[in-house]
Design a protein around this motif. Structure first.
Motif, PDB file in Angstrom:
ATOM      1  N   ASN A 158       0.833  -1.211   0.000  1.00 51.53           N
ATOM      2  CA  ASN A 158       0.000   0.000   0.000  1.00 51.53           C
ATOM      3  C   ASN A 158       0.867   1.261   0.000  1.00 51.53           C
ATOM      4  N   VAL A 159       1.917   1.234   0.787  1.00 53.22           N
ATOM      5  CA  VAL A 159       2.853   2.354   0.836  1.00 53.22           C
ATOM      6  C   VAL A 159       4.122   1.937   0.101  1.00 53.22           C
ATOM      7  N   VAL A 160       4.439   2.665  -0.968  1.00 55.56           N
ATOM      8  CA  VAL A 160       5.579   2.305  -1.808  1.00 55.56           C
ATOM      9  C   VAL A 160       6.741   3.259  -1.525  1.00 55.56           C
ATOM     10  N   PRO A 161       7.861   2.745  -1.006  1.00 57.66           N
ATOM     11  CA  PRO A 161       9.043   3.600  -0.797  1.00 57.66           C
ATOM     12  C   PRO A 161       9.668   3.961  -2.147  1.00 57.66           C
ATOM     13  N   ASP A 162      10.506   5.002  -2.118  1.00 59.17           N
ATOM     14  CA  ASP A 162      11.196   5.410  -3.349  1.00 59.17           C
ATOM     15  C   ASP A 162      12.533   6.034  -2.972  1.00 59.17           C
ATOM     16  N   PHE A 163      13.603   5.510  -3.555  1.00 60.89           N
ATOM     17  CA  PHE A 163      14.950   6.024  -3.334  1.00 60.89           C
ATOM     18  C   PHE A 163      15.533   6.384  -4.702  1.00 60.89           C
ATOM     19  N   ALA A 164      15.965   7.656  -4.846  1.00 60.54           N
ATOM     20  CA  ALA A 164      16.376   8.125  -6.185  1.00 60.54           C
ATOM     21  C   ALA A 164      17.542   9.097  -6.113  1.00 60.54           C
ATOM     22  N   PRO A 165      18.781   8.618  -5.988  1.00 63.50           N
ATOM     23  CA  PRO A 165      19.947   9.514  -6.144  1.00 63.50           C
ATOM     24  C   PRO A 165      20.147   9.820  -7.634  1.00 63.50           C
ATOM     25  N   ASN A 166      20.414  11.107  -7.968  1.00 66.48           N
ATOM     26  CA  ASN A 166      20.547  11.454  -9.379  1.00 66.48           C
ATOM     27  C   ASN A 166      21.333  12.753  -9.548  1.00 66.48           C
ATOM     28  N   LEU A 167      21.735  12.979 -10.773  1.00 69.42           N
ATOM     29  CA  LEU A 167      22.344  14.237 -11.190  1.00 69.42           C
ATOM     30  C   LEU A 167      21.365  14.966 -12.095  1.00 69.42           C
ATOM     31  N   HIS A 168      21.200  16.289 -11.851  1.00 69.74           N
ATOM     32  CA  HIS A 168      20.229  17.071 -12.627  1.00 69.74           C
ATOM     33  C   HIS A 168      20.948  18.212 -13.333  1.00 69.74           C
ATOM     34  N   LEU A 169      20.648  18.402 -14.609  1.00 68.06           N
ATOM     35  CA  LEU A 169      21.282  19.440 -15.427  1.00 68.06           C
ATOM     36  C   LEU A 169      20.228  20.414 -15.932  1.00 68.06           C
ATOM     37  N   ASP A 170      20.525  21.719 -15.770  1.00 65.90           N
ATOM     38  CA  ASP A 170      19.707  22.787 -16.350  1.00 65.90           C
ATOM     39  C   ASP A 170      20.612  23.677 -17.175  1.00 65.90           C
ATOM     40  N   TRP A 171      20.178  23.994 -18.369  1.00 69.03           N
ATOM     41  CA  TRP A 171      21.020  24.789 -19.264  1.00 69.03           C
ATOM     42  C   TRP A 171      20.152  25.677 -20.139  1.00 69.03           C
ATOM     43  N   SER A 172      20.369  26.974 -20.002  1.00 65.58           N
ATOM     44  CA  SER A 172      19.731  27.933 -20.902  1.00 65.58           C
ATOM     45  C   SER A 172      20.715  28.211 -22.032  1.00 65.58           C
ATOM     46  N   VAL A 173      20.464  27.616 -23.173  1.00 71.22           N
ATOM     47  CA  VAL A 173      21.389  27.732 -24.295  1.00 71.22           C
ATOM     48  C   VAL A 173      21.349  29.166 -24.827  1.00 71.22           C
ATOM     49  N   ASP A 174      22.522  29.760 -24.920  1.00 71.44           N
ATOM     50  CA  ASP A 174      22.612  31.157 -25.378  1.00 71.44           C
ATOM     51  C   ASP A 174      22.597  31.190 -26.906  1.00 71.44           C
ATOM     52  N   LEU A 175      21.386  31.004 -27.467  1.00 76.90           N
ATOM     53  CA  LEU A 175      21.274  30.925 -28.923  1.00 76.90           C
ATOM     54  C   LEU A 175      21.681  32.217 -29.618  1.00 76.90           C
ATOM     55  N   TRP A 176      21.310  33.349 -29.015  1.00 78.37           N
ATOM     56  CA  TRP A 176      21.496  34.632 -29.690  1.00 78.37           C
ATOM     57  C   TRP A 176      22.579  35.487 -29.010  1.00 78.37           C
ATOM     58  N   ASN A 177      23.408  34.824 -28.180  1.00 76.74           N
ATOM     59  CA  ASN A 177      24.482  35.547 -27.475  1.00 76.74           C
ATOM     60  C   ASN A 177      23.943  36.628 -26.541  1.00 76.74           C
ATOM     61  N   GLN A 178      22.746  36.425 -26.007  1.00 84.77           N
ATOM     62  CA  GLN A 178      22.189  37.396 -25.067  1.00 84.77           C
ATOM     63  C   GLN A 178      22.986  37.412 -23.769  1.00 84.77           C
ATOM     64  N   LEU A 179      23.282  36.201 -23.253  1.00 86.84           N
ATOM     65  CA  LEU A 179      24.065  36.139 -22.019  1.00 86.84           C
ATOM     66  C   LEU A 179      25.471  36.667 -22.238  1.00 86.84           C
ATOM     67  N   ASN A 180      26.006  36.440 -23.425  1.00 87.54           N
ATOM     68  CA  ASN A 180      27.330  36.968 -23.728  1.00 87.54           C
ATOM     69  C   ASN A 180      27.313  38.492 -23.745  1.00 87.54           C
ATOM     70  N   SER A 181      26.211  39.093 -24.182  1.00 91.22           N
ATOM     71  CA  SER A 181      26.086  40.554 -24.182  1.00 91.22           C
ATOM     72  C   SER A 181      26.077  41.093 -22.763  1.00 91.22           C
ATOM     73  N   THR A 182      25.349  40.420 -21.881  1.00 90.69           N
ATOM     74  CA  THR A 182      25.321  40.870 -20.483  1.00 90.69           C
ATOM     75  C   THR A 182      26.693  40.703 -19.832  1.00 90.69           C
ATOM     76  N   LYS A 183      27.426  39.635 -20.230  1.00 85.70           N
ATOM     77  CA  LYS A 183      28.770  39.453 -19.677  1.00 85.70           C
ATOM     78  C   LYS A 183      29.704  40.570 -20.155  1.00 85.70           C
ATOM     79  N   ARG A 184      29.580  40.946 -21.420  1.00 83.44           N
ATOM     80  CA  ARG A 184      30.430  42.012 -21.940  1.00 83.44           C
ATOM     81  C   ARG A 184      30.093  43.349 -21.283  1.00 83.44           C
TER      82      ARG A 184
END
Length: 476
Positions: free
Chosen positions: A139-165
């Motif tokens: 009835n009660v199902v345990p769950d164990f989940a070690p993992n690695l998570h990746l998030d990436w906002s791809v700078d398609l138009w060099n917007q982040l590069n503009s803010t860095k400059r």
């Protein structure tokens, strides 16, 4: 049946056309105002100038006492330390902008439990279902989940590069601001040091004048006793002596205040400053600084800082413009997942992963994005006007200071001639007074004129050195 398929096909084409139109609308970006810097383009250039570099302050200030004070100020001054921290903040902002361009990876270790309701699709499906051979789903199902998570906002138009400059340009502007504070500190130390020497010289002049008046009082009393003059002459000379003695204490107070101001710049408590007062009148204005080319103005710290701020504003506009374009976000996770920890290492059965990519674009209600773009565009024009104002101010200051240096040099030559003539006049008036050929008023007038001229000579020398310091500060 054929009619239904045709309607579905038309509906699909319509949806695709609508999506394409929305994509085109989303990708449309406004045009920024292109600043035209006519002020810099029209800056006069002096072709006769030959100076290409300004010496460092160690080569410029020859007085070892002053050089030692400047070293102390550069090491201890609080304003300079505050500026260094502001540079560290600007540098951290560059690292933050650079980090936004890279994927973000996080490690997670999750553990939990869940229970589905009996009268739900999941709960009803679990009844009689084996989770492992011979064991039904609990009835009660345990769950164990070690993992690695990746998030990436791809700078398609060099917007982040503009803010860095933009962040890089602001850091460079803060570096120039640190140069400005440093040159201002060097100039302030030199100004107060020379002002202190000028007060020392004025105090010497006043003490010599006091000694002269004491002698005049004695002569006036002798003249009165010999019935060659009246008590009025004695009173006038004694009044002048009292006035000069009072001014001596004013000079002593000014010396104390200037010493304390100088110690404050040095970042220390009030301390007597050892100095040689004769150094003041030995200083001269180098000819190389009387004709500084206008092109060197572009290397002034305040102008370079304003130029970096203008470049940063341009990159801000570029980043705000690219906010209208679609953005690509990728999210992925890789890890292990099992209802019992002992199954986590049973690969590849316990392996779990997911990958999600999304392309998003603003379609409706772009007012916030448009407002940010309009603000960045206005700030770019403001930065341009500030740069032009800084350039005009610097050129005007340079022209004024160079003219002042030339005129003060001529003024000092004439004042020295005046002082020589007044020295002879005082000597003649005193001799004539001793032989009853001149009145005490003529003696007093000659002595006062000489006192004023000597003080003006010191002030003129101080103004020349102040002009020299201002010229040097503008190009340090």
């Amino acid at each position: 049946m054929m009619m239904k398929k045709r309607n579905n096909k038309c509906l699909a084409y319509g949806l695709m056309t609508l999506i394409s139109l929305l994509g085109v609308v989303a990708c449309k970006t406004p045009q920024a105002t292109l600043p035209n810097d006519t002020v810099k383009a029209s800056m006069p250039v002096a072709t006769a100038d030959t100076v290409t570099a300004i010496p460092l302050w160690r080569d410029f200030f020859k007085d070892p006492t002053l050089c030692g004070l400047i070293d102390t100020a550069l090491a201890n001054n609080q304003d300079l330390k505050i500026t260094l921290q502001e540079m560290a903040i600007a540098k951290s902002n560059i690292l933050a902008k650079r980090g936004q361009m890279l994927p973000s990876v996080t490690a997670n270790v999750a553990a939990g439990a869940s229970k589905a309701g009996r009268y739900t699709a999941e709960g009803a499906g679990n009844v009689g279902t084996e989770i492992t051979p011979g064991h039904n789903v609990p009835n009660v199902v345990p769950d164990f989940a070690p993992n690695l998570h990746l998030d990436w906002s791809v700078d398609l138009w060099n917007q982040l590069n503009s803010t860095k400059r933009a962040a890089v340009e602001r850091y460079l502007a803060s570096e120039e601001g640190q140069r400005t504070i440093k040159s201002q500190l060097v100039a302030d130390v030199a100004e107060n040091y020379y002002a202190l020497l000028a007060l020392d010289n004025k105090l010497d002049i006043m003490q010599q004048y006091i000694a002269l008046q004491k002698k005049a009082v004695q002569i006036a009393r002798v003249q009165k006793e010999a019935d060659a003059d009246t008590q009025l002459a004695v009173e006038k000379f004694e009044s002048e002596l009292a006035k000069a003695s009072a001014e001596e204490y004013q000079l002593r107070q000014a010396i104390t205040e200037t010493e304390n101001n100088l110690n404050l710049l040095l970042g220390r408590y009030p301390t007597p400053i050892m100095r040689n007062k004769n150094v003041l009148m030995e200083q001269s204005l180098p000819n190389t600084l009387q004709a500084i080319p206008a092109s060197l103005l572009l290397h002034r710290p305040d102008i370079v800082a304003a130029e970096h701020q203008l470049r940063a504003a341009k990159w801000d506009v570029e980043a705000a413009r690219k906010a209208f374009l679609p953005s690509l976000n990728i999210s992925a996770s890789l890890g292990l997942d099992a209802f019992n920890p002992k199954y986590l290492l049973q690969l590849p059965k316990s392996l779990a992963f997911s990958v999600v990519g999304g392309l998003t674009a603003p379609l409706i209600n772009k007012k916030a994005i448009q407002a940010n773009f309009d603000q960045a565009n206005a700030l770019q024009l403001e930065a341009l006007y500030n740069y032009d104002k800084t350039l005009l101010t610097a050129y005007s200051e340079m022209s004024t200071l160079q003219a002042r240096a030339r005129n003060l040099a001529q003024y000092q030559v004439l004042k020295k001639k005046q002082n020589d003539a007044l020295t002879r006049a005082v000597s003649v008036s005193q001799q004539l007074y001793n032989y009853n050929r001149a009145t005490y008023l003529e003696v007093l007038d000659s002595e006062r004129d000489q006192l004023d001229c000597q003080v003006e000579l010191v002030d003129t020398q101080l103004r020349q050195l102040s002009t020299l310091i201002d010229l040097y500060r503008g190009f340090f």
